[in-house]
Design a protein around this motif. Structure first.
Motif, short mmCIF file in Angstrom:
data_model
loop_
_atom_site.label_atom_id
_atom_site.label_comp_id
_atom_site.label_asym_id
_atom_site.label_seq_id
_atom_site.Cartn_x
_atom_site.Cartn_y
_atom_site.Cartn_z
N MET A 1 33.30 5.11 18.76
CA MET A 1 32.31 4.38 19.38
C MET A 1 31.27 4.16 18.36
O MET A 1 30.57 5.23 17.70
CB MET A 1 31.65 5.10 20.63
CG MET A 1 30.77 4.23 21.23
SD MET A 1 30.14 4.89 22.80
CE MET A 1 31.76 5.31 23.55
N ASP A 5 26.67 1.13 20.29
CA ASP A 5 27.46 1.26 21.64
C ASP A 5 27.03 2.43 22.29
O ASP A 5 27.11 2.64 23.54
CB ASP A 5 28.90 1.06 21.42
CG ASP A 5 29.25 -0.37 20.79
OD1 ASP A 5 28.44 -1.46 21.13
OD2 ASP A 5 30.29 -0.49 20.03
N PHE A 6 27.05 3.77 21.29
CA PHE A 6 26.76 5.07 21.94
C PHE A 6 25.37 5.17 22.49
O PHE A 6 25.23 5.55 23.70
CB PHE A 6 27.04 5.87 20.84
CG PHE A 6 26.96 7.42 21.20
CD1 PHE A 6 27.44 7.90 22.35
CD2 PHE A 6 25.69 8.20 20.84
CE1 PHE A 6 27.41 9.37 22.89
CE2 PHE A 6 25.54 9.48 21.31
CZ PHE A 6 26.29 10.02 22.10
N GLU A 8 23.56 2.61 23.69
CA GLU A 8 24.01 1.96 25.00
C GLU A 8 24.70 2.85 26.12
O GLU A 8 24.04 2.66 27.13
CB GLU A 8 24.50 0.46 24.93
CG GLU A 8 23.88 -0.38 24.18
CD GLU A 8 24.67 -1.61 23.77
OE1 GLU A 8 25.65 -2.01 24.64
OE2 GLU A 8 24.34 -2.26 23.06
N ARG A 9 25.51 3.30 25.77
CA ARG A 9 26.28 4.32 26.70
C ARG A 9 25.27 5.63 26.95
O ARG A 9 25.41 5.65 28.36
CB ARG A 9 27.30 4.90 26.07
CG ARG A 9 28.17 5.73 26.86
CD ARG A 9 29.26 6.39 26.34
NE ARG A 9 30.10 7.06 27.39
CZ ARG A 9 31.34 7.49 26.90
NH1 ARG A 9 32.11 7.63 25.87
NH2 ARG A 9 32.00 8.29 27.92
N ARG A 31 24.85 12.90 19.56
CA ARG A 31 26.33 12.50 19.60
C ARG A 31 27.29 13.85 19.38
O ARG A 31 28.24 13.90 19.90
CB ARG A 31 26.68 11.53 18.17
CG ARG A 31 28.25 11.49 18.12
CD ARG A 31 28.76 10.56 19.40
NE ARG A 31 30.13 10.45 19.59
CZ ARG A 31 30.53 9.37 19.71
NH1 ARG A 31 29.93 8.22 20.01
NH2 ARG A 31 31.95 9.43 19.98
N TRP A 34 27.16 15.28 22.72
CA TRP A 34 28.03 14.45 23.69
C TRP A 34 29.34 14.95 23.54
O TRP A 34 30.03 15.28 24.41
CB TRP A 34 27.74 13.25 23.33
CG TRP A 34 28.49 12.21 24.32
CD1 TRP A 34 29.67 11.69 23.94
CD2 TRP A 34 28.31 11.75 25.71
NE1 TRP A 34 30.20 11.11 25.27
CE2 TRP A 34 29.31 11.09 26.16
CE3 TRP A 34 27.19 12.07 26.62
CZ2 TRP A 34 29.36 10.37 27.33
CZ3 TRP A 34 27.06 11.34 27.88
CH2 TRP A 34 28.14 10.49 28.06
N THR A 40 27.27 15.27 30.41
CA THR A 40 27.81 13.78 30.33
C THR A 40 26.63 13.06 31.20
O THR A 40 26.67 11.84 31.47
CB THR A 40 29.05 13.60 30.92
OG1 THR A 40 29.17 13.92 32.14
CG2 THR A 40 30.07 14.27 30.07
N THR A 42 23.66 11.17 31.15
CA THR A 42 22.96 10.35 30.00
C THR A 42 21.49 10.31 30.28
O THR A 42 20.85 10.56 29.14
CB THR A 42 23.24 8.80 30.16
OG1 THR A 42 22.93 8.31 31.50
CG2 THR A 42 24.91 8.63 30.02
#
Length: 129
Positions: A1, A5-6, A8-9, A31, A34, A40, A42
């Motif tokens: 990813m 994108d990460f 945004e995640r 990261r 994570w 998890t 966010t």
């Protein structure tokens, strides 16, 4: 990813990057955490970024305090956003405009935070100046 994108995640909107709350160095740390798979949630990563930024940037300018308050107001998670807004309200350098916005927000916890801030001796002295 990919990194964007990460981000945004994790719920980081462009404003997080534009304000400098999140940068490449933070994203690398996030990261690594994570990828451990232990957390998890966010919002925990957003709170971590906010706390690190706040610690490094205090005292905040009035404009930055207002922008961070707005960052909280627009967070996808109301609890997380409320925590950011409350944290800004409780700062000694929180500008009057942010205190007024918090008082008018219609959230009891923000109103209580504003009332507590305004009851502080320093805040009362500043209001009279």
């Amino acid at each position: 990813m990919a990194a964007p994108d990460f981000g945004e995640r994790l719920g980081f909107t462009p404003a997080w990057f534009d304000l400098g709350v999140v940068d490449q160095a933070f994203m690398e740390k996030a990261r690594a955490e994570w990828d451990k798979g232990d957390d998890t949630n966010t919002e925990h990563y957003r709170w971590w970024a906010f706390q690190e930024f706040l610690a490094a940037r205090r005292p905040l300018s009035a404009d930055l305090a207002a922008a961070l308050y707005e960052l909280g107001a627009t967070d996808a998670d109301p609890g997380m956003g409320g925590s950011i807004m409350s944290a800004i309200v409780y700062l000694s350098e929180c500008p009057q405009a942010v205190l007024d916005a918090a008082a008018a927000a219609g959230e009891r916890y923000l109103l209580r935070a504003v009332e507590r801030r305004r009851a502080e001796p320093r805040a009362a002295a500043d209001a009279g100046a």
